[in-house]
Design a protein around this motif. Sequence first.
Motif, PDB file in Angstrom:
ATOM      1  N   GLY A 175       0.805  -1.222   0.000  1.00  0.00           N
ATOM      2  CA  GLY A 175       0.000   0.000   0.000  1.00  0.00           C
ATOM      3  C   GLY A 175       0.833   1.265   0.000  1.00  0.00           C
ATOM      4  N   GLY A 176       0.175   2.378   0.362  1.00  0.00           N
ATOM      5  CA  GLY A 176       0.896   3.643   0.476  1.00  0.00           C
ATOM      6  C   GLY A 176       0.889   4.436  -0.807  1.00  0.00           C
ATOM      7  N   ARG A 178       3.712   6.588  -1.627  1.00  0.00           N
ATOM      8  CA  ARG A 178       5.054   6.921  -2.118  1.00  0.00           C
ATOM      9  C   ARG A 178       5.579   5.826  -3.049  1.00  0.00           C
ATOM     10  NH1 ARG A 178       7.754  11.013  -0.335  1.00  0.00           N
ATOM     11  NH2 ARG A 178       9.675  10.012  -0.976  1.00  0.00           N
ATOM     12  N   LYS A 180       7.565   2.892  -4.504  1.00  0.00           N
ATOM     13  CA  LYS A 180       8.213   1.792  -3.793  1.00  0.00           C
ATOM     14  C   LYS A 180       8.259   0.540  -4.650  1.00  0.00           C
ATOM     15  CE  LYS A 180       5.190   2.029  -0.368  1.00  0.00           C
ATOM     16  NZ  LYS A 180       4.267   3.056  -0.899  1.00  0.00           N
ATOM     17  N   VAL A 191      10.633  -3.792   1.760  1.00  0.00           N
ATOM     18  CA  VAL A 191       9.943  -2.744   1.011  1.00  0.00           C
ATOM     19  C   VAL A 191      11.030  -1.717   0.682  1.00  0.00           C
ATOM     20  CG1 VAL A 191       8.085  -1.032   1.008  1.00  0.00           C
ATOM     21  CG2 VAL A 191       7.920  -3.036   2.498  1.00  0.00           C
ATOM     22  N   LYS A 193      11.804   1.886  -0.482  1.00  0.00           N
ATOM     23  CA  LYS A 193      11.124   3.180  -0.642  1.00  0.00           C
ATOM     24  C   LYS A 193      12.086   4.189  -1.275  1.00  0.00           C
ATOM     25  CE  LYS A 193       7.984   4.433   2.369  1.00  0.00           C
ATOM     26  NZ  LYS A 193       7.332   4.849   3.650  1.00  0.00           N
ATOM     27  N   GLU A 207      13.455   9.195   6.944  1.00  0.00           N
ATOM     28  CA  GLU A 207      12.600   8.112   7.468  1.00  0.00           C
ATOM     29  C   GLU A 207      13.451   7.048   8.159  1.00  0.00           C
ATOM     30  OE1 GLU A 207       9.601   6.718   4.692  1.00  0.00           O
ATOM     31  OE2 GLU A 207       9.199   4.953   5.923  1.00  0.00           O
ATOM     32  N   VAL A 237      13.023  -1.368   4.114  1.00  0.00           N
ATOM     33  CA  VAL A 237      12.358  -1.704   5.373  1.00  0.00           C
ATOM     34  C   VAL A 237      12.004  -3.183   5.317  1.00  0.00           C
ATOM     35  CG1 VAL A 237      10.499  -1.104   6.972  1.00  0.00           C
ATOM     36  CG2 VAL A 237      11.341   0.614   5.363  1.00  0.00           C
ATOM     37  N   LYS A 238      12.542  -3.936   6.260  1.00  0.00           N
ATOM     38  CA  LYS A 238      12.345  -5.390   6.224  1.00  0.00           C
ATOM     39  C   LYS A 238      10.881  -5.736   6.470  1.00  0.00           C
ATOM     40  CE  LYS A 238      14.673  -9.439   7.989  1.00  0.00           C
ATOM     41  NZ  LYS A 238      15.751  -9.837   8.915  1.00  0.00           N
ATOM     42  N   PHE A 240       7.851  -7.398   7.905  1.00  0.00           N
ATOM     43  CA  PHE A 240       7.578  -8.182   9.121  1.00  0.00           C
ATOM     44  C   PHE A 240       6.451  -9.187   8.881  1.00  0.00           C
ATOM     45  CE2 PHE A 240       5.919  -3.779   9.599  1.00  0.00           C
ATOM     46  CZ  PHE A 240       4.583  -4.047   9.352  1.00  0.00           C
ATOM     47  N   ARG A 314      -3.917   3.650   8.176  1.00  0.00           N
ATOM     48  CA  ARG A 314      -3.216   2.614   7.401  1.00  0.00           C
ATOM     49  C   ARG A 314      -1.744   2.541   7.780  1.00  0.00           C
ATOM     50  NH1 ARG A 314      -4.692   0.424   1.843  1.00  0.00           N
ATOM     51  NH2 ARG A 314      -6.668   1.351   1.317  1.00  0.00           N
ATOM     52  N   ASN A 315      -1.310   3.516   8.570  1.00  0.00           N
ATOM     53  CA  ASN A 315       0.073   3.444   9.039  1.00  0.00           C
ATOM     54  C   ASN A 315       0.176   2.724  10.384  1.00  0.00           C
ATOM     55  OD1 ASN A 315       1.370   4.456   6.834  1.00  0.00           O
ATOM     56  ND2 ASN A 315       1.165   6.597   7.476  1.00  0.00           N
ATOM     57  N   TYR A 331       6.111   1.534  11.399  1.00  0.00           N
ATOM     58  CA  TYR A 331       6.677   1.828  10.081  1.00  0.00           C
ATOM     59  C   TYR A 331       6.151   3.175   9.626  1.00  0.00           C
ATOM     60  CZ  TYR A 331       2.063   0.011   8.820  1.00  0.00           C
ATOM     61  OH  TYR A 331       0.707  -0.201   8.754  1.00  0.00           O
ATOM     62  N   ASP A 332       6.720   3.679   8.547  1.00  0.00           N
ATOM     63  CA  ASP A 332       6.276   4.942   7.933  1.00  0.00           C
ATOM     64  C   ASP A 332       6.200   6.098   8.943  1.00  0.00           C
ATOM     65  OD1 ASP A 332       5.642   6.576   5.865  1.00  0.00           O
ATOM     66  OD2 ASP A 332       3.587   5.881   5.590  1.00  0.00           O
TER      67      ASP A 332
HETATM   68  N1  LIG Z   1       8.044  -3.524   7.027  1.00  0.00           N
HETATM   69  C1  LIG Z   1       6.851  -3.805   6.523  1.00  0.00           C
HETATM   70  N2  LIG Z   1       6.395  -5.079   6.504  1.00  0.00           N
HETATM   71  C2  LIG Z   1       5.182  -5.367   5.992  1.00  0.00           C
HETATM   72  N3  LIG Z   1       4.342  -4.460   5.475  1.00  0.00           N
HETATM   73  C3  LIG Z   1       4.742  -3.185   5.459  1.00  0.00           C
HETATM   74  C4  LIG Z   1       6.002  -2.782   5.982  1.00  0.00           C
HETATM   75  N4  LIG Z   1       6.130  -1.440   5.828  1.00  0.00           N
HETATM   76  C5  LIG Z   1       5.002  -1.041   5.233  1.00  0.00           C
HETATM   77  N5  LIG Z   1       4.154  -2.067   5.017  1.00  0.00           N
HETATM   78  C6  LIG Z   1       2.834  -2.030   4.361  1.00  0.00           C
HETATM   79  O1  LIG Z   1       2.967  -1.272   3.172  1.00  0.00           O
HETATM   80  C7  LIG Z   1       2.154  -0.121   3.207  1.00  0.00           C
HETATM   81  C8  LIG Z   1       2.915   1.046   2.588  1.00  0.00           C
HETATM   82  O2  LIG Z   1       4.096   1.302   3.317  1.00  0.00           O
HETATM   83  P1  LIG Z   1       4.389   2.769   3.853  1.00  0.00           P
HETATM   84  O3  LIG Z   1       3.303   3.183   4.762  1.00  0.00           O
HETATM   85  O4  LIG Z   1       5.768   2.739   4.418  1.00  0.00           O
HETATM   86  O5  LIG Z   1       4.356   3.573   2.499  1.00  0.00           O
HETATM   87  P2  LIG Z   1       4.019   5.093   2.134  1.00  0.00           P
HETATM   88  O6  LIG Z   1       3.860   5.123   0.678  1.00  0.00           O
HETATM   89  O7  LIG Z   1       5.055   5.985   2.745  1.00  0.00           O
HETATM   90  O8  LIG Z   1       2.640   5.334   2.850  1.00  0.00           O
HETATM   91  P3  LIG Z   1       1.789   6.702   2.935  1.00  0.00           P
HETATM   92  O9  LIG Z   1       0.842   6.666   1.821  1.00  0.00           O
HETATM   93  O10 LIG Z   1       1.160   6.496   4.283  1.00  0.00           O
HETATM   94  O11 LIG Z   1       2.769   7.833   2.922  1.00  0.00           O
HETATM   95  C9  LIG Z   1       1.784   0.079   4.669  1.00  0.00           C
HETATM   96  O12 LIG Z   1       0.558   0.731   4.821  1.00  0.00           O
HETATM   97  C10 LIG Z   1       1.765  -1.341   5.178  1.00  0.00           C
HETATM   98  O13 LIG Z   1       0.531  -1.961   4.870  1.00  0.00           O
END
Ligand SMILES: Nc1ncnc2c1ncn2[C@@H]1O[C@H](COP(=O)(O)OP(=O)(O)OP(=O)(O)O)[C@@H](O)[C@H]1O
Length: 419
Positions: A175-176, A178, A180, A191, A193, A207, A237-238, A240, A314-315, A331-332
């Motif tokens: 998701g998210g 940004r 990735k 992941v 980023k 970050e 980001v590993k 989990f 979602r974070n 995370y995030d």
């Molecule tokens: N280390 C992780 N292990 C498993 N799933 C993860 C991990 N980090 C993030 N995620 C999943 O991936 C999604 C996107 O990651 P993240 O929130 O870091 O991205 P983002 O694009 O910065 O998000 P945002 O839109 O909130 O800015 C998270 O909402 C979560 O569901």
Amino acid sequence: MISKASAECFVYITLPGETSAVTAGKFVLSQNARNDAFGQFVYRGKYLDDPRAVEIDPVELKLSKRTYETVRLNGMFGALRDAGPDYWGRRVIEKHAGKAPLGELDYLLESPDDRAGALGFGLNTEPPAPKRKFNQTIDLEKLQALAEALVKDDLPNDPRAQQVQDLMLLGTSMGGARPKAVVQADGALWVAKFNRSDDSWNNTRVEYAMLRLARECGLVTAESRLETVGGKDVLLVKRFDREKTTKGYTRARMVSGLTILRADEAPEARQNWSYPVLVEEMRRIVEEPKKDAKELFRRVCFNALISNTDDHPRNHAIIAKETSWKLSPAYDLTPSTPISLERRDLALDCGDQGRYANAKNILSQHARFLLELSEAEKIVNDIRAQVEGTWYDTMRAHGVSEQDAERLRSAFVYPGFSL
Ligand SMILES: Nc1ncnc2c1ncn2[C@@H]1O[C@H](COP(=O)(O)OP(=O)(O)OP(=O)(O)O)[C@@H](O)[C@H]1O
Ligand SMILES: [Mg+2]
């Protein structure tokens, strides 16, 4: 691409400790008489008979023979929405398909199987074999260039163009918003980023430093590291929710805070976003409510102290590696620099005064986090002292430039926190 008429799919799940999926049930998306999108989910009888069967979602879809129905979220159950692509993944899929928007099921079916959590989707009764080939860190330079081209809208409009075909290498199901991708390194999945050229500071380094600072403050955070490829920084980001075994990757189930809150992302639905409600709902699901409630309280304090105002539901997530659920690592974590020095708001309500990122406000709801007032005050004071004392050195020690650290100075322990 599925046709508009065939609005149904099978939902697969990788059971705890396993590395390949089984079919958990069927999801059907249709329109009701009022023309609202209407979702139905039913567990497969064979799955319910399997002694290893686990619920795909502890909030809405507990193990049962009944047919579940929903008109919320355009007919999507929260756990299915969590497993589907978000802003970034949708963008990749739309560009690849050469059209937008697509149907909700198209997004689910078009996102490859590196999605967060243990679910998968497909049109066949039986799930496909698990994917064996992953991007490697050596591919990061190419992935970063593809992501950048998509951000800048520099890609051809022809879905047959190689670059557009290659977009799917980015993976679309994390998701998210940004840019990735998902990569494999050192026997784990990460992941990756990327920075955006229009970022105000080096986001990946910042970050990374925030994940470190959070650890120094006693929070449980995802493991992370920085890579520099072709002169550009990438945060790894590993994951989990994945663990490598000799047979392949096991997958933990995962649902977001949004699903726990039974909430939506639409601006008019945000009045349901609340940490005290989130913690109460979470307490009913997780194995160790006291431990996870305290950890969530630490995260609220930390977010307020670094002005992480993008702490939307979602974070936050809960995961289940085996049968029981627990709060996921943090995370995030991203600081921001709003102009106001007196009042900054978190994305969720955090106390009697709403979203106000302020110590008194956060402390006002301590009991719902199962904390005595004195215990909660100690957490607030300890994290405040740690952030105040070390944010600068931690940023600099983890590669944030002096210029970026200065740009971000006003994010940390802003005056309004202690008013
Ligand atoms: N280390 C992780 N292990 C498993 N799933 C993860 C991990 N980090 C993030 N995620 C999943 O991936 C999604 C996107 O990651 P993240 O929130 O870091 O991205 P983002 O694009 O910065 O998000 P945002 O839109 O909130 O800015 C998270 O909402 C979560 O569901
Ligand atoms: Mg996020």
